[in-house]
Design an enzyme around this catalytic site. Structure first.
Site, PDB file in Angstrom:
ATOM      1  CB  VAL A  64       9.087  -2.719   8.170  1.00 25.27           C
ATOM      2  CG1 VAL A  64       8.636  -3.919   7.353  1.00 25.27           C
ATOM      3  CG2 VAL A  64       8.598  -1.262   7.639  1.00 25.27           C
ATOM      4  CB  SER A 143      12.436   6.797  -4.352  1.00 25.68           C
ATOM      5  OG  SER A 143      11.812   7.803  -5.293  1.00 25.68           O
ATOM      6  CE1 TYR A 155       8.348   7.548  -0.562  1.00 26.91           C
ATOM      7  CE2 TYR A 155       9.465   8.722  -2.301  1.00 26.91           C
ATOM      8  CZ  TYR A 155       9.050   7.538  -1.844  1.00 26.91           C
ATOM      9  OH  TYR A 155       9.148   6.479  -2.598  1.00 26.91           O
ATOM     10  CB  ALA A 157      14.681  13.442   3.856  1.00 31.34           C
ATOM     11  CB  SER A 158      12.491   8.518   4.138  1.00 27.89           C
ATOM     12  OG  SER A 158      11.638   8.376   3.168  1.00 27.89           O
TER      13      SER A 158
HETATM   14  P1  NAD Z   1       2.682  -0.356  -2.671  1.00 27.82           P
HETATM   15  O1  NAD Z   1       1.597   0.705  -1.788  1.00 27.82           O
HETATM   16  O2  NAD Z   1       1.602  -0.606  -3.929  1.00 27.82           O
HETATM   17  O3  NAD Z   1       3.160  -1.559  -1.734  1.00 27.82           O
HETATM   18  C1  NAD Z   1       3.627  -1.095  -0.556  1.00 27.82           C
HETATM   19  C2  NAD Z   1       3.526  -2.255   0.524  1.00 27.82           C
HETATM   20  O4  NAD Z   1       3.939  -2.090   1.639  1.00 27.82           O
HETATM   21  C3  NAD Z   1       1.913  -2.447   0.895  1.00 27.82           C
HETATM   22  O5  NAD Z   1       1.575  -3.890   0.492  1.00 27.82           O
HETATM   23  C4  NAD Z   1       1.805  -2.262   2.129  1.00 27.82           C
HETATM   24  O6  NAD Z   1       0.859  -2.929   2.865  1.00 27.82           O
HETATM   25  C5  NAD Z   1       3.082  -2.430   2.716  1.00 27.82           C
HETATM   26  N1  NAD Z   1       3.326  -1.698   3.923  1.00 27.82           N
HETATM   27  C6  NAD Z   1       3.230  -0.356   4.191  1.00 27.82           C
HETATM   28  N2  NAD Z   1       3.516  -0.011   5.417  1.00 27.82           N
HETATM   29  C7  NAD Z   1       4.094  -1.062   6.015  1.00 27.82           C
HETATM   30  C8  NAD Z   1       4.769  -1.381   7.259  1.00 27.82           C
HETATM   31  N3  NAD Z   1       4.746  -0.583   8.316  1.00 27.82           N
HETATM   32  N4  NAD Z   1       4.931  -2.649   7.576  1.00 27.82           N
HETATM   33  C9  NAD Z   1       4.984  -3.583   6.543  1.00 27.82           C
HETATM   34  N5  NAD Z   1       4.362  -3.426   5.322  1.00 27.82           N
HETATM   35  C10 NAD Z   1       4.034  -2.266   4.980  1.00 27.82           C
HETATM   36  O7  NAD Z   1       3.785   0.555  -2.877  1.00 27.82           O
HETATM   37  P2  NAD Z   1       4.849   0.498  -3.966  1.00 27.82           P
HETATM   38  O8  NAD Z   1       4.714   1.521  -5.205  1.00 27.82           O
HETATM   39  O9  NAD Z   1       4.921  -0.995  -4.740  1.00 27.82           O
HETATM   40  O10 NAD Z   1       6.176   0.772  -3.095  1.00 27.82           O
HETATM   41  C11 NAD Z   1       7.227  -0.049  -2.943  1.00 27.82           C
HETATM   42  C12 NAD Z   1       8.376   0.634  -2.541  1.00 27.82           C
HETATM   43  O11 NAD Z   1       8.881   1.064  -3.617  1.00 27.82           O
HETATM   44  C13 NAD Z   1       8.350   1.647  -1.410  1.00 27.82           C
HETATM   45  O12 NAD Z   1       9.392   1.671  -0.574  1.00 27.82           O
HETATM   46  C14 NAD Z   1       8.060   2.878  -2.318  1.00 27.82           C
HETATM   47  O13 NAD Z   1       8.559   4.044  -1.619  1.00 27.82           O
HETATM   48  C15 NAD Z   1       9.154   2.619  -3.532  1.00 27.82           C
HETATM   49  N6  NAD Z   1       9.071   3.390  -4.476  1.00 27.82           N
HETATM   50  C16 NAD Z   1       7.714   3.318  -5.343  1.00 27.82           C
HETATM   51  C17 NAD Z   1       7.672   4.009  -6.291  1.00 27.82           C
HETATM   52  C18 NAD Z   1       6.367   4.085  -7.282  1.00 27.82           C
HETATM   53  O14 NAD Z   1       6.422   5.173  -8.092  1.00 27.82           O
HETATM   54  N7  NAD Z   1       5.377   3.535  -6.921  1.00 27.82           N
HETATM   55  C19 NAD Z   1       8.712   4.847  -7.091  1.00 27.82           C
HETATM   56  C20 NAD Z   1       9.846   5.023  -6.053  1.00 27.82           C
HETATM   57  C21 NAD Z   1       9.783   4.216  -4.864  1.00 27.82           C
END
Ligand code: NAD
Length: 273
Positions: A64, A143, A155, A157-158
């Protein structure tokens, strides 16, 4: 059933965690799902599992943070399905866990490149096709830390910037009939969280994480609990929801006082009466 029937949904980062749960739920509810991720092995596993359950999904390798790749893949998705109605900007990475004077520019660029430029590029290149398809819904996975801050300034800030961008996009895209909302998960038990814990030298145990943050729910979320919220915002059930932020955080953001996890009955150092 059929809450997004007949729609085409792109879910970024759908090879694992929240994205995987979302892709599976969208497919179960009738959407054709384009899974995009850099993790080819798990991306292909997810399409196999969706197809075996009777759903429709395809996988595209796409980073992405690379504008050219995003433009090319989104065009291919449109050519394959003839429409794009839903975009879930979910792909994201952790990082930036240090004080600002110790954080490198490279780390800032890495985290912003994926967590903020990623949703920007996907939105930029999906909007013309969504508009041609009669409009639709964009859900940006931010988040809770993008609202309250935490110990990961870059993170956080993003995600705070993604929250603001969602609101501005909602205003700018109204005449294209595209709604834009953000989702703000609390702590969700996914591979991302396990990796963060390992990088800190800790054992990735849910109880350890709950010992250090305030979560009135007393537990971490499961990916499907976030996916249900994404499905709602993506579906026509949310037709009047635009520019809003949906917190799915177990009450974390509103906890006025420290809330201790269930295994610690009283605040440390306080003797019960
Ligand atoms: P995860 O690591 O389990 O899954 C993230 C997925 O994104 C992975 O499959 C990875 O390969 C893919 N990815 C990473 N970089 C990429 C790139 N450059 N291009 C395309 N795909 C890419 O993470 P998650 O916990 O399921 O998180 C998903 C979203 O939720 C993220 O944006 C994260 O910041 C957000 N989030 C997660 C939490 C948490 O506690 N897990 C909390 C708040 C927000």
């Amino acid at each position: 059933m059929d809450r997004v029937k007949g729609k085409v949904a792109i879910v970024t980062g759908a090879a694992n965690g929240i994205g995987e749960a979302t892709a599976k739920l969208m497919a179960k509810e009738g959407a054709k799902v384009a899974i995009v991720d850099i993790d080819d092995a798990n991306g292909k596993r997810v399409i196999k599992e969706i197809t075996a359950a009777g759903g429709t999904a395809d996988f595209w390798h796409m980073d992405v943070s690379h504008a050219n790749e995003v433009e090319k893949v989104i065009e291919e998705i449109y050519k394959k399905y003839g429409q794009i109605n839903i975009l879930v900007n979910n792909a994201g990475v952790g990082g930036g866990r240090s004080a600002p004077h110790k954080t490198t520019e490279a780390e800032l660029d890495r985290v912003f490149g994926i967590n903020l430029k990623g949703p920007f590029f996907c939105t930029k290149y999906a909007v013309p096709y969504m508009s041609k398809s009669g409009g639709g819904s964009i859900v940006n996975v931010a988040s809770v830390y993008g609202i309250i801050g935490g110990d990961t300034p870059v993170y956080d800030a993003s995600k705070g910037a993604l929250r603001a961008m969602s609101k501005s996009d909602a205003i700018c895209l109204r005449k294209h009939h595209i709604r834009v909302n953000s989702i703000h998960p609390g702590n969700v038990w996914t591979p991302l969280f396990e990796q963060i814990e390992k990088s800190l030298g800790g054992i990735p145990e849910e109880s350890d994480i709950l010992g250090s943050v305030r979560v009135p729910a007393g537990r971490m979320a499961r990916p499907m609990e976030i996916a249900w919220g994404i499905l709602f915002l993506a579906s026509d059930e949310a037709s009047y929801v635009n520019g809003s932020e949906l917190l799915i955080d177990g009450g974390m953001v509103d906890a006025p006082l420290p809330v201790y996890p269930p295994q610690i009955p009283e605040a440390p150092g306080i003797t019960p009466d």
